[in-house]
Write an enzyme that holds these catalytic residues in place. Structure first.
Site, PDB file in Angstrom:
ATOM      1  N   GLU A  39      14.431  50.606  48.269  1.00 54.21           N
ATOM      2  CA  GLU A  39      14.951  51.902  47.855  1.00 54.21           C
ATOM      3  C   GLU A  39      14.229  52.373  46.611  1.00 54.21           C
ATOM      4  O   GLU A  39      13.979  51.599  45.684  1.00 54.21           O
ATOM      5  CB  GLU A  39      16.453  51.820  47.582  1.00 54.21           C
ATOM      6  CG  GLU A  39      17.059  53.167  47.199  1.00 54.21           C
ATOM      7  CD  GLU A  39      18.571  53.111  47.079  1.00 54.21           C
ATOM      8  OE1 GLU A  39      19.180  54.172  46.898  1.00 54.21           O
ATOM      9  OE2 GLU A  39      19.129  51.996  47.176  1.00 54.21           O
ATOM     10  N   LYS A  75      15.686  55.934  50.691  1.00 56.72           N
ATOM     11  CA  LYS A  75      15.508  54.565  51.156  1.00 56.72           C
ATOM     12  C   LYS A  75      14.339  54.469  52.131  1.00 56.72           C
ATOM     13  O   LYS A  75      13.939  55.444  52.753  1.00 56.72           O
ATOM     14  CB  LYS A  75      16.793  54.072  51.829  1.00 56.72           C
ATOM     15  CG  LYS A  75      17.962  53.938  50.862  1.00 56.72           C
ATOM     16  CD  LYS A  75      19.199  53.393  51.567  1.00 56.72           C
ATOM     17  CE  LYS A  75      20.349  53.226  50.568  1.00 56.72           C
ATOM     18  NZ  LYS A  75      21.567  52.688  51.220  1.00 56.72           N
ATOM     19  N   ASP A 130      -3.671  55.212  40.527  1.00 60.39           N
ATOM     20  CA  ASP A 130      -2.777  54.057  40.364  1.00 60.39           C
ATOM     21  C   ASP A 130      -3.163  52.953  41.335  1.00 60.39           C
ATOM     22  O   ASP A 130      -2.309  52.337  41.967  1.00 60.39           O
ATOM     23  CB  ASP A 130      -1.321  54.489  40.574  1.00 60.39           C
ATOM     24  CG  ASP A 130      -0.332  53.435  40.060  1.00 60.39           C
ATOM     25  OD1 ASP A 130      -0.775  52.485  39.388  1.00 60.39           O
ATOM     26  OD2 ASP A 130       0.870  53.559  40.334  1.00 60.39           O
TER      27      ASP A 130
END
Length: 821
Positions: free
Chosen positions: A545, A550, A675
């Site tokens: 989650e 989720k 990232d």
């Protein structure tokens, strides 16, 4: 209608390209010698009739010989000699093959200008002798000489020595003909008075003062008698040598400090080989301060300097003429040392107006001293308007602070530099008023910011209109950013206007000035987002989650024609606002355009009712970081039951080249990841690795991120200096991150700089320090990492070259994929 349009378009472009290619081959064939064929990079002469009698040369003004990298000659019985100038034009030559021919003689200087030559094959020729002088300047990988009728003599003993000391040509069965014309294995050859020479210097180290002179003596020996010569490299000082048979001397006069640390070698060479002995030259000289500049502000204030001197100079700072006693608030830092040169700075932690003044640096050793001064201004005095009162003294040189501790700003009553007590009191009142006003303004601004954050909740995708494409945060399948030529107003503040949800709170991210919004016109015209029926999605279990919602493991029916159902990962959208829905559809369009074998596949969306769903490829083994840790030497500490098999070096290379392939694709699509880390890569069956995550990594890997200003999250351990200091993200910054990913792989998922705090990591990276080579990492891979970690972005390795190098290393080390069971 004019026939002109028929000569345009892709078809005609291909036709013209074919014509130019044919023309190029035709032109190349005209320049070739008889019995040879040529291309722009290759010459091959294999026709025995009529054959060639001399080494092939290209016609003037034809093919550029510098572009030739390979020459193949075979079955040329009349080719007997390679002269000194035959090969010199082929400066780019890498492979030279002459086999089954009549080659008898090669001139000593034949390959003098062929420094790129790596592979030579002279199999089955008529060579009776071959000197090492032909090849001593070359860095050869292969030298193949089988099938030549060498005469057993001292001239070929160097080949025996080479077989005993190097990998090539140790796999060859070389023979020579003795006096009885019998074949003798070269490995068994014994020739009297034929051995390696020796060279000896009087001492291994030499220390001398700058400006003085010195003589270095060397003695050599051996049979055959060797030649003595000196290898002085790039010695700056004036020098001359004298040699006589077995003795030699090198006289160096007026020695320069620039020569300190250099190596000087005496070399003895004969037919069999060479030997050398070296001395390290150390030059002592008085220090000089070559650089001292005004303070600059980064994470700390820094007065940068460069000092030269040997022995290492002692450094002393003075503040306004008095000795500056260093403390934890103000101290000298040496960042880079280069034998006799020291680059550093006087580092000040949050200096105020009390630290304004003159700073003097003195460098001193036993040979002398040097000093330089710089004026430093950090901030104005509080409560003083310098525009309306320009004559007000900005710097008060009396001892308001004690130099031993810059942080101590306690005033002593007898040290107030004003003789007018009333004026001093007025200034104190003015300071109090200023502090109250500033505090009120700050409090008001904080209140406004809290209200704005409360009212301006953004969608789970962290996007606002066309300015954002795919969020940099965990709320999208991959934190990618598209480079385009649209317009946007960059924000340089710590809390940019965009906010994304990380965990359970809204966190502002810094808007990057280098990248602008993408417009609809820049999307591929054939972009079609697949819509999946909700009844075709059957949820199996929850995978995790994030703040967006989720992620579930699910079965999806009727998605692929060849399969009735497949396992997928579905990401749900918790926020169903209009803005969230717009951003949802926009991200889906962009993800649809990213199609590559090493990017997690996006199947489509389900928009029938709530929640909105994105459907992604399911990767069985989860994120790469956990996978590496579970298959490393420490896996036994985490495993329940039998620990998994440890990853081999070849498997790690296989993982690395897959990630590099994905990054090559993203770069080709003008996307910047920002990232890239093992936590944001996923592992599937048969060690298949893909770039992509489902927005959960920052909750699980919170220690990998650094909070800036209490809000912004930055993966500083994976970021280059320009991204840390200026928030500049480019393909080159992704290359830096890829180097860190390689380090993660070869440490089995360790956190970069795990022994340091975030602030210490920032200091290390901005000062030019890099991660050490992992114990299991090959030197070639570490050199690749260092190529990714060059300080200047334009000097870093190209992403395509990185992928090619990793591919070659992986191919050289076969991968066995049974690790996954």
């Amino acid at each position: 209608m004019s026939p002109w349009p028929r000569w345009h378009g892709p078809a005609m472009a291909r036709l013209w390209g074919l014509c130019l290619l044919v023309l190029g081959f035709w032109r190349a064939s005209l320049a070739c010698p008889m019995s040879c064929k040529c291309s722009t990079t290759r010459i091959w002469c294999t026709e025995p009739s009529p054959g060639i009698v001399a080494f092939p040369r290209l016609e003037p003004n034809s093919i550029d010989p510098e572009n030739i990298t390979e020459i193949l000659i075979a079955n040329q019985k009349r080719l007997e000699i390679i002269n000194e100038d035959d090969v010199e034009a082929y400066v780019g030559l890498k492979n030279l093959t002459i086999v089954d021919s009549g080659l008898k003689f090669v001139a000593y200087k034949a390959f003098l200008k062929n420094g790129n030559l790596r592979h030579i094959n002279f199999t089955r020729n008529k060579l009776t002798s071959l000197s090492r002088r032909h090849f001593r300047h070359l860095d050869l990988s292969d030298l193949i000489l089988t099938g030549n009728p060498f005469t057993c003599s001292c001239d070929i003993m160097w080949l025996k020595t080479l077989q005993e000391t190097k990998s090539s040509p140790d796999t060859q069965d070389l023979y020579c003909l003795n006096e009885s014309s019998k074949n003798t294995p070269l490995a068994n050859l014994q020739i009297p008075n034929c051995g390696l020479p020796s060279a000896r210097l009087a001492a291994p180290n030499l220390t001398v003062e700058e400006g003085k002179s010195v003589t270095i003596s060397c003695s050599v020996g051996g049979d055959p008698l060797p030649t003595l010569y000196w290898d002085v490299g790039n010695l700056v000082s004036k020098h001359m040598n004298e040699t006589s048979h077995t003795q030699g001397s090198l006289r160096i006069t007026n020695i320069s400090s620039d020569d300190s640390g250099k190596q000087i070698s005496c070399v003895a060479e004969n037919l069999v080989g060479e030997d050398q002995d070296s001395v390290n030259l150390t030059v002592h000289f008085a220090p000089t301060i070559t650089f001292l500049e005004s303070p600059t502000s980064d994470h700390h204030w820094c007065i940068p300097f460069t000092v030269r001197g040997n022995p290492k100079p002692a450094l002393q700072w003075f503040y306004n003429g008095a000795i500056l006693n260093e403390s934890k608030y103000i101290c000298t830092k040496i960042h880079v040392t280069n034998h006799t040169e020291y680059h550093g700075c006087l580092q000040l932690d949050n200096p105020t107006h009390m630290n304004n003044g003159d700073y003097t640096l003195m460098a001193k050793n036993e040979y002398g001293k040097d000093e330089r001064q710089i004026s430093a201004h950090f901030m104005g005095r509080p409560g003083v308007d310098y525009e309306t009162n320009p004559n007000y003294p900005e710097v008060l040189y009396e001892d308001w602070t004690t130099p031993t501790d810059i942080g101590d700003t306690t005033n002593k009553s007898n040290e107030i530099p004003s003789t007018d007590v009333a004026d001093q009191t007025n200034r104190e009142h003015l300071s109090v008023y200023a502090v109250v006003v500033i505090a009120s303004v700050v409090g008001f601004c904080l209140l406004v910011m809290l209200l704005l954050l409360k009212l301006a909740r953004h969608s789970k995708f962290g996007m606002k209109g066309p300015a954002s494409v795919i969020s940099n945060d965990d709320d999208s399948a991959s934190p990618l950013h598209h480079i385009s030529n649209g317009s946007n107003t960059p924000s340089s503040s710590e809390g940019g206007p965009d906010a994304v949800i990380i965990g359970m709170t809204k966190i502002p991210v810094i808007e990057n000035p280098q990248y602008f919004g993408i417009t609809n016109s820049q999307l591929k015209p054939d972009t079609f987002v697949q819509h999946i029926k909700r009844h075709n999605i059957v949820l199996k279990r929850e995978l995790g989650e994030g703040a967006f919602g989720k992620v579930f493991l699910a079965e999806c029916y009727n998605l692929c024609p060849e399969q009735d159902k497949i396992l997928v990962a579905v990401k749900t959208l918790k926020d169903a606002s209009d803005n969230a829905r717009k951003d949802f559809h926009r991200e889906a369009e962009l993800l649809t355009n990213l199609q590559h074998e090493h990017i997690v596949k996006f199947y489509g969306v389900c928009v029938e009712g709530d929640p909105l769903i994105m459907v992604f490829e399911y990767m069985k083994h989860g994120d790469l970081n956990k996978f590496l840790r579970a298959h490393g030497p420490d896996a036994v500490l985490m495993a329940e039951g039998n620990p998994p098999t440890e990853l081999t070096q070849s498997q790690m290379l296989h993982i690395a080249q897959q990630i590099a392939a994905g990054m090559v694709y993203l770069a080709s699509q003008h996307f910047v990841h920002r990232d890239l880390a093992t936590r944001n890569c996923l592992v599937g069956e048969n060690l298949l690795v893909k770039i992509g995550d489902f927005g959960m990594s920052r909750d699980v890997y919170s220690t990998d991120y650094y909070r800036v200003g209490g809000h912004t999250m930055l993966p500083i351990r994976w970021m280059p200096p320009e991204s840390i200091m200026y928030r500049k993200f480019t393909t080159e910054s992704d290359v830096w991150s890829l180097g860190v990913v390689l380090w993660e792989i070869f440490t089995y998922g360790k956190q970069p700089w795990y022994q340091l705090s975030n602030n210490e990591v920032i200091e290390c990276i901005t000062q030019g320090r890099v991660l050490q080579r992992p114990r299991t990492c090959p030197q070639e891979v570490y050199e690749l990492m260092l190529g990714c970690w060059q300080r200047e972005p334009h000097t870093r390795k190209n992403i395509k070259n990185i992928h090619t190098l990793l591919q070659n290393l992986a191919k050289a080390s076969p991968v066995y994929l049974d690790i996954l069971g």
